[in-house]
Design an enzyme around this catalytic site. Structure first.
Site, short mmCIF file in Angstrom:
data_model
loop_
_atom_site.label_atom_id
_atom_site.label_comp_id
_atom_site.label_asym_id
_atom_site.label_seq_id
_atom_site.Cartn_x
_atom_site.Cartn_y
_atom_site.Cartn_z
N GLY A 1 38.82 1.80 46.62
CA GLY A 1 38.07 2.76 45.80
C GLY A 1 36.76 2.20 45.27
O GLY A 1 36.46 1.02 45.42
N GLY B 1 35.00 0.54 43.04
CA GLY B 1 35.29 -0.36 41.93
C GLY B 1 34.08 -0.62 41.05
O GLY B 1 34.19 -1.05 39.91
N ARG B 2 32.91 -0.37 41.62
CA ARG B 2 31.69 -0.56 40.82
C ARG B 2 30.60 0.41 41.25
O ARG B 2 29.42 0.17 41.02
CB ARG B 2 31.20 -1.98 40.93
CG ARG B 2 30.97 -2.43 42.37
CD ARG B 2 30.19 -3.68 42.36
NE ARG B 2 30.23 -4.33 43.66
CZ ARG B 2 29.58 -5.41 43.94
NH1 ARG B 2 28.85 -5.99 43.02
NH2 ARG B 2 29.64 -5.95 45.13
N ARG C 1 21.87 4.24 44.92
CA ARG C 1 21.93 4.50 46.35
C ARG C 1 21.90 6.01 46.58
O ARG C 1 22.33 6.79 45.73
CB ARG C 1 23.23 3.95 46.94
CG ARG C 1 23.48 2.51 46.55
CD ARG C 1 24.45 1.86 47.49
NE ARG C 1 25.84 2.23 47.27
CZ ARG C 1 26.85 1.56 47.84
NH1 ARG C 1 26.60 0.54 48.64
NH2 ARG C 1 28.09 1.91 47.61
N ASP D 1 36.86 0.35 54.82
CA ASP D 1 36.30 0.97 53.62
C ASP D 1 34.78 0.85 53.60
O ASP D 1 34.12 1.46 52.75
CB ASP D 1 36.89 0.34 52.35
CG ASP D 1 36.77 -1.18 52.35
OD1 ASP D 1 37.25 -1.80 53.31
OD2 ASP D 1 36.18 -1.74 51.41
N ARG E 1 33.96 7.47 53.35
CA ARG E 1 34.22 6.35 54.26
C ARG E 1 35.50 6.63 55.05
O ARG E 1 36.30 7.48 54.66
CB ARG E 1 34.45 5.07 53.43
CG ARG E 1 33.27 4.74 52.53
CD ARG E 1 33.76 4.12 51.21
NE ARG E 1 32.66 4.00 50.26
CZ ARG E 1 31.91 2.91 50.16
NH1 ARG E 1 32.17 1.85 50.88
NH2 ARG E 1 30.90 2.88 49.31
N ASP F 1 34.80 -6.81 37.60
CA ASP F 1 34.11 -6.33 36.40
C ASP F 1 33.29 -5.06 36.57
O ASP F 1 32.70 -4.56 35.62
CB ASP F 1 33.21 -7.45 35.84
CG ASP F 1 32.21 -7.95 36.87
OD1 ASP F 1 32.09 -7.31 37.93
OD2 ASP F 1 31.57 -8.98 36.62
N GLY F 2 33.21 -4.56 37.80
CA GLY F 2 32.45 -3.32 38.01
C GLY F 2 30.94 -3.51 38.02
O GLY F 2 30.19 -2.52 38.04
P1 AMP Z 1 33.26 -4.73 49.44
O1 AMP Z 1 33.99 -5.44 50.55
O2 AMP Z 1 32.21 -5.54 48.75
O3 AMP Z 1 32.67 -3.45 49.95
O4 AMP Z 1 34.30 -4.38 48.28
C1 AMP Z 1 35.65 -4.15 48.49
C2 AMP Z 1 36.27 -3.50 47.29
O5 AMP Z 1 36.10 -4.32 46.13
C3 AMP Z 1 35.71 -2.15 46.92
O6 AMP Z 1 36.77 -1.36 46.45
C4 AMP Z 1 34.75 -2.47 45.82
O7 AMP Z 1 34.52 -1.38 44.96
C5 AMP Z 1 35.46 -3.58 45.10
N1 AMP Z 1 34.55 -4.47 44.37
C6 AMP Z 1 33.67 -5.36 44.87
N2 AMP Z 1 33.01 -5.98 43.88
C7 AMP Z 1 33.46 -5.48 42.70
C8 AMP Z 1 33.18 -5.70 41.32
N3 AMP Z 1 32.28 -6.59 40.92
N4 AMP Z 1 33.85 -4.96 40.42
C9 AMP Z 1 34.76 -4.05 40.79
N5 AMP Z 1 35.09 -3.81 42.05
C10 AMP Z 1 34.45 -4.50 43.01
MG MG Z 2 32.68 -1.75 50.11
#
Ligand code: AMP
Ligand code: MG
Length: 543
Positions: free
Chosen positions: A102, A104-105, A195, A276, A202, A137-138
């Site tokens: 989901g 997350g940030r 963005r 994702d 996705r 931390d989002g």
């Molecule tokens: P990514 O591979 O960077 O696209 O991220 C994979 C997952 O981790 C996704 O659900 C992102 O929303 C979550 N995510 C990555 N960095 C953070 C962050 N700093 N805080 C919260 N969720 C994160």
């Molecule tokens: Mg991602």
């Protein structure tokens, strides 16, 4: 600024929302999204914006430079009609099902219609905790935000499908990051990118419902996606037929295949092609530990988390995209109720990719079309040459356009045409006479000359003039790409408060196929200091 956008929030209005409005990390069932407000930040400051996407959203510079703009695009202020929400999705990470991930940030602010009549969703990345933040931390740091901001726009101007970046703001907050997961966390400046994309759906948005056997919501989301993002597939029928679902999947395969062709053409490595991070529209999405090929190397990946397996290395990307499409097919199959059409589309993917990649390389070489009887060997020996020595992909292809199809070159003159693309050349030994004594050994020298001779002979067979060929080649072989070290130099300066390099790069990347003599210094191989430097050739997911 209050009325600059007319929001119409179809995803928010028409799909099921999480009834729980708490931000705490948790599993969210039976919902496409959760309502969540961006976190307030201390002192938003606009660092840069993309005038091209701003114009398409109908924003003029007075609006953008107002302090209110920075407040809105840092998440401190909501405009009337904004309905902030985070999307629920799952995904396969590095080949394994990871369950719910989901946004997350990332927080979507709402949907608007741009001046061309296209739907665009505005989304803040790094705007604070959501129910999907898990243990993180989002937030996002300046380093990764500059990289996403610059690269989205660079890709757009290169003609590669991508999400866009409207704005880059710093938040005035400090964010703790352990850049290499080695127990040395440091505080870095926080930042937020806005963005923009027609849709942020996705593969993982469908996968999460399939994994939970929530087929009602799976169907709702598929129907929504087809109706709004693929409207040309349907006329006005109420029920979407199996044939239309299959046509939809065929189009997703096609768009994804085209994206892989484009990444290959410009030498882009995404770095984390988890499901994702795969856009249903075939856009490049989620700029994390991405990189650009300098030396042509199919095994190269900038992502330090992937150095062992090299799953997402340059040359693997087309195959990985197909693996991801398989996962999507598995997810949507229960709604379609048969798999033959999906299977056919998946095998067609490889066939189409193979055919299209040959045509794409033919275009890079300035050939009218790919002719198997002539070109199979020519291509084979080209790829052998490109990996025989460290050869800069961008420079090599750009220089090829200078070859004349008629000239009687000596071996030295042949080599001199592309010499600037070789990393191993001892530059003290310039001019070209002395290449034979330089670290480019005789066998590489001979291999290069022999390939160029074959290439010239092939060019002679076609009726296109040299001038026309050069022109066409220069529209497919960029002169300037966002080399890994270039973004890092801009980041280092921006971290000290000097954003001039971000601005210079924004100008440079706007016209990647033009000569731009004022930017000639960027048409150069990666400097040696950047070979093994963090941020330049080695990146982690910590962002
Ligand atoms: P990514 O591979 O960077 O696209 O991220 C994979 C997952 O981790 C996704 O659900 C992102 O929303 C979550 N995510 C990555 N960095 C953070 C962050 N700093 N805080 C919260 N969720 C994160
Ligand atoms: Mg991602």
């Amino acid at each position: 600024m209050e009325n600059i956008f007319q929001f119409r929030n179809r995803f928010f209005d028409e799909l099921p929302a999480d009834p729980d409005e708490r931000t705490v990390p948790r599993q969210v069932y039976n919902s496409c999204y959760s309502k969540v407000n961006p976190t307030q930040v201390r002192s938003p400051c606009l660092i840069s914006f993309s005038s091209s996407i701003a114009t398409s959203l109908g924003l003029d510079s007075t609006v953008i430079e107002s302090s209110e703009f920075a407040q809105v695009f840092a998440g401190n202020k909501l405009l009337q009609g904004m309905t902030p929400y985070a999307m629920c999705y799952g995904g396969h990470q590095f080949g394994h099902w990871a369950g719910q991930l989901g946004d997350g940030r990332a927080i979507n602010l709402g949907e608007v219609v741009d001046i061309y009549g296209n739907n665009q969703t505005l989304q803040l990345k790094g705007a604070g905790l959501t129910p999907y933040s898990r243990t993180a931390d989002g937030l996002a740091v300046l380093r990764s935000s500059v990289r996403e901001f610059l690269c989205s726009e660079a890709m757009y101007h290169l003609g590669v499908p991508t999400t866009r970046a409207l704005s880059l703001v710093t938040t005035g907050e400090k964010v703790l990051r352990d850049m290499f997961y080695d127990g040395h966390p440091e505080y870095e400046p926080g930042a937020i990118v806005c963005r923009v994309a027609p849709s942020f759906i996705r593969f993982g948005n469908f996968q999460i419902f399939a994994a939970r056997k929530d087929f009602d919501n799976l169907k709702r989301l598929i129907d929504f996606c087809i109706r709004y993002d693929f409207p040309h597939l349907i006329s006005n029928e109420k029920e979407i037929s199996r044939e239309i679902y299959e046509k939809w999947f065929i189009e997703i395969c096609d768009r994804t295949m085209r994206l892989m062709i484009e990444w290959t053409r410009v030498g882009f490595v995404h770095g984390v092609m988890n499901t994702d991070n795969m856009s249903i529209l075939g856009l490049t999405i989620d700029y994390g530990p991405y990189g650009w090929l300098e030396g042509y190397d199919p095994y190269w990946t900038p992502n330090t988390t992937d150095t062992e397996g090299r799953r997402y290395a340059f040359g693997n990307q087309p195959q990985i995209a197909q693996w991801n499409l398989y996962q999507l097919a598995n997810a949507i199959a229960p709604v379609i109720g048969r798999t033959e059409g999906l299977e056919a589309a998946l095998s067609q993917y490889s066939e189409n990719y193979n055919k299209e990649s040959k045509e794409m390389f033919a275009r890079k070489l300035g050939l009218d079309r790919y002719q198997a009887e002539n070109d199979e060997l020519l291509f084979e020996s080209l790829f052998e040459l490109l990996v025989a020595s460290e050869i800069d992909m961008t420079i090599f292809f750009r220089l090829l356009s200078k070859i004349s199809s008629q000239s009687d070159y000596t071996s030295e003159q042949f080599f001199a045409l592309v010499a600037d693309a070789f990393y191993d050349i001892d530059t003290d030994k310039y001019p070209p006479d002395s290449y034979r004594n330089s670290p480019i050994n005789e066998s590489i020298f001979n291999q290069t000359v022999s390939w160029l001779k074959k290439y010239q002979a092939r060019l002679e067979q076609q009726s296109v003039s040299d001038a026309d060929r050069t022109k066409k080649m220069n529209l497919t072989n960029p002169k300037y790409v966002l080399r890994n070290y270039m973004a890092q130099v801009a980041i280092d300066k921006a971290s000290e408060g000097d954003t001039s390099e971000v601005e210079i790069l924004m100008k440079l990347i706007e016209k990647p196929y033009d000569e731009q003599p004022e930017f000639e210094k960027y048409f150069a191989k990666r400097p040696e200091w950047a070979r093994q430097k963090a941020g330049c050739s080695m990146l982690s997911c910590s962002s």
